[in-house]
Design an enzyme around this catalytic site. Structure first.
Site, PDB file in Angstrom:
ATOM      1  N   CYS A  92       0.848  -1.201   0.000  1.00 34.85           N
ATOM      2  CA  CYS A  92       0.000   0.000   0.000  1.00 34.85           C
ATOM      3  C   CYS A  92       0.879   1.245   0.000  1.00 34.85           C
ATOM      4  CB  CYS A  92      -0.917   0.015   1.226  1.00 34.85           C
ATOM      5  SG  CYS A  92      -2.172  -1.273   1.231  1.00 34.85           S
ATOM      6  N   GLN A 271      -9.578  -8.789 -13.539  1.00 34.18           N
ATOM      7  CA  GLN A 271      -9.511  -7.611 -12.674  1.00 34.18           C
ATOM      8  C   GLN A 271      -9.558  -8.016 -11.202  1.00 34.18           C
ATOM      9  OE1 GLN A 271      -8.980  -4.461 -13.406  1.00 34.18           O
ATOM     10  NE2 GLN A 271      -9.031  -4.633 -15.641  1.00 34.18           N
ATOM     11  N   ASP A 368      -7.126  -2.746 -24.052  1.00 36.09           N
ATOM     12  CA  ASP A 368      -6.811  -2.781 -22.630  1.00 36.09           C
ATOM     13  C   ASP A 368      -5.376  -3.295 -22.507  1.00 36.09           C
ATOM     14  OD1 ASP A 368      -6.760  -2.947 -19.896  1.00 36.09           O
ATOM     15  OD2 ASP A 368      -8.301  -4.487 -19.712  1.00 36.09           O
ATOM     16  N   CYS A 395      -4.437   1.066 -16.987  1.00 37.20           N
ATOM     17  CA  CYS A 395      -4.092   0.947 -15.572  1.00 37.20           C
ATOM     18  C   CYS A 395      -2.905   1.834 -15.221  1.00 37.20           C
ATOM     19  CB  CYS A 395      -3.787  -0.510 -15.202  1.00 37.20           C
ATOM     20  SG  CYS A 395      -2.409  -1.205 -16.134  1.00 37.20           S
TER      21      CYS A 395
END
Length: 442
Positions: A92, A271, A368, A395
């Site tokens: 994170c 995903q 994509d 992304c």
């Protein structure tokens, strides 16, 4: 004469004012000597003590962690996860920021990349400047959405599961990942010893109760007997070929999106956020507005998510061609879309396969691409096909911005851009850009 090695600055500390956010999960600061610092665990406007983690004298920039906050941002919160922080788990980037602030930081990065790499303002990109949370992810500050349906655990020398530290091969042992989806957490990966394993990937399908564990053994290690807290199929990665083999259970999981079920084999791409597939299909179809009889391309099509949605909408008189490089993904796509007579899936790299198809004209295109983007050559080819609309799912905002610049050179303008926070607590963000011929928009 050999140059003297530069002095490492790792461990040096600087008291700095934190400037704007940058792409990659850090903010920019400067030392009193003017050297650029990329600082993690900080927020714009703060004053912090930054400790260098990478870099030497004379380098273009240094990487650093904020190890003490002298003047905190109003957007700062206490980090909810016990394993996050300087030198700890690298999974994170923004645990120390309020959820709304995280989305604003991501919006700032998108805006900066659009301006820097494509020369586009948010208005010129048809973007309202916001990053939308996924359904169910609006949580109060201090709480963390459990969204990650695929977690790859690294394993310590003594067999404990953990996650890698930032830009490091070192492992932070953990007993619970707060962003892991419930279906992953309930397997109990962190509670057992994984002797001889290099990594353990856990997958919890969103569209079914399918659970899967993929083991990567260390060279020469024997596979353990896998007994987890829920029924699970087990696959292993072959150390020589890198291929994935079934040990027991199904070699695939079943995912669901847009009213269809998709088979995803051998840990193939899907995903990660449980709402992502439906969110992106909706955004793409709303942007493209497919018509009966349209001819459409789905590039980098994976197991056929967008191809299936397009096929549903263009009908029996329409046609869809999907192109995908992964052999197993192509097998899955062909299986998933077998009930559509007018869908064809070709295997290979887009830049190689597309010219060989002989296609000179299409109505709609979805692409994509991987994180690096599609690139100038592929974009030039797509721009020559005369598509009424193109949907670009990205992304990485830098790759998106670069490719949008190439599309502009090819005669396309951005009609709308939408951004979605499908990776909460991290710096990643998903965008959907809809393009149309520039002449139409002028």
């Amino acid at each position: 004469m050999q140059a003297e090695p530069r002095k490492s600055l790792v461990g040096e500390e600087y008291e700095v004012e934190i400037g704007p956010v940058a792409h990659g999960g850090h903010c920019i600061a400067r030392t009193s000597e003017g050297q650029v610092l990329f600082v993690r665990h900080a927020l714009p406007g703060e004053r912090v003590v930054a400790r260098v983690t990478e870099g030497e004298e004379g380098a273009r920039f240094l990487r650093a962690d904020a190890v003490e906050v002298l003047d905190a941002s109003k957007d700062r919160i206490d980090v909810p996860c016990p394993f996050a922080g300087p030198g700890r788990c690298g999974g994170c980037d923004w645990q120390h920021a309020k959820p709304g602030a995280q989305r604003r930081l991501k919006a700032d990065v998108i805006a900066e990349q659009l301006q820097h790499l494509a020369g586009l303002t948010p208005e010129e990109a048809g973007w309202d400047g916001t990053v939308m949370p996924a359904e169910g992810d609006k949580v109060p500050a201090g709480q963390v959405p459990s969204w990650r349906t695929r977690v790859q655990y690294a394993v310590t020398a003594d067999g404990r599961a953990g996650l890698r530290r930032h830009r490091s091969h070192e492992v932070e042992p953990i007993d619970h990942c707060m962003i892991a989806a419930e279906g992953v957490s309930e397997l109990g990966i962190e509670k057992r010893v994984w002797t001889g394993m290099d990594s353990v990937e856990a997958i919890a399908a969103t569209g079914s109760q399918d659970r899967q564990v993929i083991l990567t053994p260390k060279p020469g290690a024997r596979l353990p007997l896998v007994e987890l807290d829920r029924p699970v199929s087990v696959l292993r990665v072959d150390e020589r070929s890198g291929g994935v083999h079934r040990v027991h259970g199904r070699p695939f999981v079943r995912e669901r999106a847009d009213g269809r079920t998709y088979r995803v084999g051998n840990g193939g791409f899907w995903q990660v956020h449980p709402q992502a597939a439906d969110t992106l299909v909706t955004a793409v179809m709303q942007g493209l507005l497919p018509r009966k009889g349209d001819m459409a391309l789905d590039l980098y099509c994976g197991v056929g998510l967008f191809a299936g949605a397009l096929a549903d909408r263009v009908g029996d008189q329409g046609a869809v061609l999907g192109i995908e490089s992964g052999k197993r993904a192509v097998e899955d796509a062909r299986h998933n879309l077998a009930d559509f007579d007018r869908v064809r899936i070709e295997q290979g790299k887009v830049e190689s396969v597309l010219p060989r198809t002989g296609i000179t004209e299409v109505d709609l295109i979805v692409l994509d691409p991987p994180r690096a983007g599609a690139g100038r050559k592929t974009v030039e080819h797509l721009s020559s096909l005369g598509a009424r609309r193109i949907a670009y799912v990205a992304c990485d905002p830098a790759a998106l911005a670069r490719d949008l610049g190439y599309f502009r050179d090819g005669g396309y303008r951005v009609r709308t851009l939408r951004a979605f926070d499908l990776f909460p607590m991290t710096h990643h963000v998903e965008c959907v850009a809809i393009l149309e011929p520039a002449a139409k928009g002028s």
